[in-house]
Design a protein around this motif. Structure first.
Motif, PDB file in Angstrom:
ATOM      1  N   ALA A  41     -27.249 -23.782 -26.899  1.00  0.00           N
ATOM      2  CA  ALA A  41     -26.635 -22.655 -25.998  1.00  0.00           C
ATOM      3  C   ALA A  41     -26.834 -21.170 -26.701  1.00  0.00           C
ATOM      4  O   ALA A  41     -26.112 -21.032 -27.592  1.00  0.00           O
TER       5      ALA A  41
ATOM      6  N   TRP B  28     -23.314 -15.173 -19.758  1.00  0.00           N
ATOM      7  CA  TRP B  28     -24.815 -15.499 -19.327  1.00  0.00           C
ATOM      8  C   TRP B  28     -25.082 -16.604 -20.480  1.00  0.00           C
ATOM      9  O   TRP B  28     -25.487 -16.146 -21.693  1.00  0.00           O
ATOM     10  N   ILE B  29     -25.180 -17.859 -20.287  1.00  0.00           N
ATOM     11  CA  ILE B  29     -25.887 -18.833 -21.207  1.00  0.00           C
ATOM     12  C   ILE B  29     -26.801 -19.411 -20.895  1.00  0.00           C
ATOM     13  O   ILE B  29     -27.129 -19.948 -19.655  1.00  0.00           O
TER      14      ILE B  29
ATOM     15  N   TYR C 163     -19.336 -26.684 -21.508  1.00  0.00           N
ATOM     16  CA  TYR C 163     -19.374 -25.379 -21.373  1.00  0.00           C
ATOM     17  C   TYR C 163     -18.641 -25.172 -19.824  1.00  0.00           C
ATOM     18  O   TYR C 163     -17.910 -24.050 -19.709  1.00  0.00           O
TER      19      TYR C 163
ATOM     20  N   MET D 247     -25.106 -22.668 -11.906  1.00  0.00           N
ATOM     21  CA  MET D 247     -25.752 -23.553 -13.152  1.00  0.00           C
ATOM     22  C   MET D 247     -27.431 -23.796 -12.537  1.00  0.00           C
ATOM     23  O   MET D 247     -27.621 -24.470 -11.352  1.00  0.00           O
TER      24      MET D 247
ATOM     25  N   VAL E 170     -25.017 -20.352 -16.192  1.00  0.00           N
ATOM     26  CA  VAL E 170     -25.610 -21.191 -17.230  1.00  0.00           C
ATOM     27  C   VAL E 170     -26.916 -21.738 -16.797  1.00  0.00           C
ATOM     28  O   VAL E 170     -26.921 -22.353 -15.613  1.00  0.00           O
TER      29      VAL E 170
ATOM     30  N   VAL F 201     -29.681 -22.373 -22.002  1.00  0.00           N
ATOM     31  CA  VAL F 201     -29.943 -23.397 -22.947  1.00  0.00           C
ATOM     32  C   VAL F 201     -31.096 -23.896 -23.133  1.00  0.00           C
ATOM     33  O   VAL F 201     -32.060 -24.176 -22.236  1.00  0.00           O
TER      34      VAL F 201
END
Length: 385
Positions: A375, A306-307, A348, A259, A279, A309
């Protein structure tokens, strides 16, 4: 830019070398609004009440990497887990002394130093664990942060049927309470601009993780509940970078999440096939401000996501925005409300773990969600290929 604004508004200042982007110069910060009173962490979303307990483990096989006067490595491990006990004493978020040292180290002034010790958690202290064959999730916080900074996420995962082992990496945080009551400060902060610092930290944390996995069966009476074939690791910032490092060193960790942390451990050119998810904030988009994710993405040969936000900053995946109002810190304009950021992170992270440790289908990981339009599934949704 948002990360810099957030720090300027009074959020915790990070060491430049431990951030995903350069931090502004360290300077004393003061609340910009009237404190709201004690913070209350959001309620867990799972079906189970949550218990928690603390272990102290001592690795006599290696010296501490930061304190040259100590020839063993002592770690504080906080466990969260399902319980049937719905009532009882709530576990403290921090002790008054921990709150004081954390706020002083973070250079937040103008509020009582015991403020964070009044934060209301949801877990019952030393409750009896329940369940069987539960997956294990190792949590690792960001540099300078105690494990308590990820409490909301830990409680939520435990309520969903996971055992969570959160590691305080001694001398890498502004405050870690040791087994004899002594409080260790951030000795590593004196080295955070040294060449190779990030690599040194994640290598040490990988060793910490392996040692904790070795120790759990002998040191916790509830360890028989754990299915040791289903272990994952999740971390924020330097903790996220350490998730990759730990997986490269220890095959027991089947899946991992980073993260918003720049990575340092190098993946072999042959690739890495275990499931992994990035993330991050908007800075962490392909071709953005962190080349380490672009580099590692190409070497992930197994399941990967691969996110990014939108409207988040570096601290959005921690408790820091949730406790900010209790410190008189105003929300930053243009950044997601703290509760929304926490909801997205919880959703997530849990979806990833449910997929890879419980073999449950999670469509939210495969296509954009109308419920969470913030997202973005990269690289396609981020304008890169």
């Amino acid at each position: 830019m948002r990360q810099i604004l957030a720090v300027a508004a009074g959020l915790v200042v990070l060491a430049a070398s431990a951030c995903s982007a350069p931090a502004p110069p360290r300077s004393a910060t003061s609340p910009s609004a009237t404190p709201t009173g004690p913070a209350v962490l959001p309620a867990p979303t799972g079906d189970h009440p949550v218990g928690t307990t603390i272990l102290h483990v001592n690795d006599t096989s290696r010296p501490d990497p930061w304190n040259l006067d100590v020839d063993t490595r002592e770690l504080k491990v906080t466990l969260w887990y399902p319980t049937e006990q719905g009532d009882g004493e709530r576990a403290p978020y921090m002790t008054p002394k921990e709150s004081e040292l954390f706020l002083k180290g973070s250079e937040i002034a103008g509020v009582p130093y015991d403020t964070l010790s009044k934060t209301r958690t949801n877990a019952i202290k030393d409750a009896e664990p329940t369940g069987e064959k539960l997956p294990l999730v190792v949590l690792s916080p960001g540099f300078t942060k105690p494990m308590s900074s990820l409490t909301a996420l830990a409680e939520d995962l435990a309520s969903r049927g996971y055992v969570v082992a959160g590691i305080d990496h001694t001398y890498e945080s502004y405050v870690t309470t040791l087994s004899d009551g002594r409080v260790a400060d951030c000795i590593a902060c004196d080295s955070d601009t040294d060449p190779g610092f990030g690599t040194r930290v994640v290598q040490g944390r990988a060793a910490d993780v392996s040692f904790v996995l070795d120790q759990l069966p002998a040191r916790w009476e509830g360890s028989g509940l754990i299915d040791r074939s289903r272990i994952a690791m999740v971390g924020q910032s330097m903790g996220g970078a350490s998730a990759m490092a730990a997986m490269l060193e220890d095959s027991r960790v089947r899946a991992g999440i980073d993260m918003d942390g720049s990575t340092y451990a190098r993946i072999p050119k042959s690739g890495f096939s275990r499931p992994f998810m990035f993330v991050g904030s908007e800075q962490h988009v392909p071709g953005g401000g962190d080349a380490s994710w672009d580099r590692d993405w190409k070497l992930l040969t197994g399941w990967r996501r691969w996110i990014a936000v939108t409207d988040t900053d570096h601290q959005a995946f921690t408790d820091i925005p949730l406790v900010g109002p209790s410190l008189g810190i105003e929300p930053v304009h243009g950044v997601l409300p703290a509760e929304r950021g926490a909801e997205i992170a919880r959703t997530y992270v849990a979806a990833f773990l449910d997929r890879h440790l419980k073999s449950q289908r999670q469509p939210i990981l495969d296509k954009p969600s109308s419920r969470y339009p913030e997202a973005k599934l990269c690289p396609e949704a981020c304008g890169q290929s």
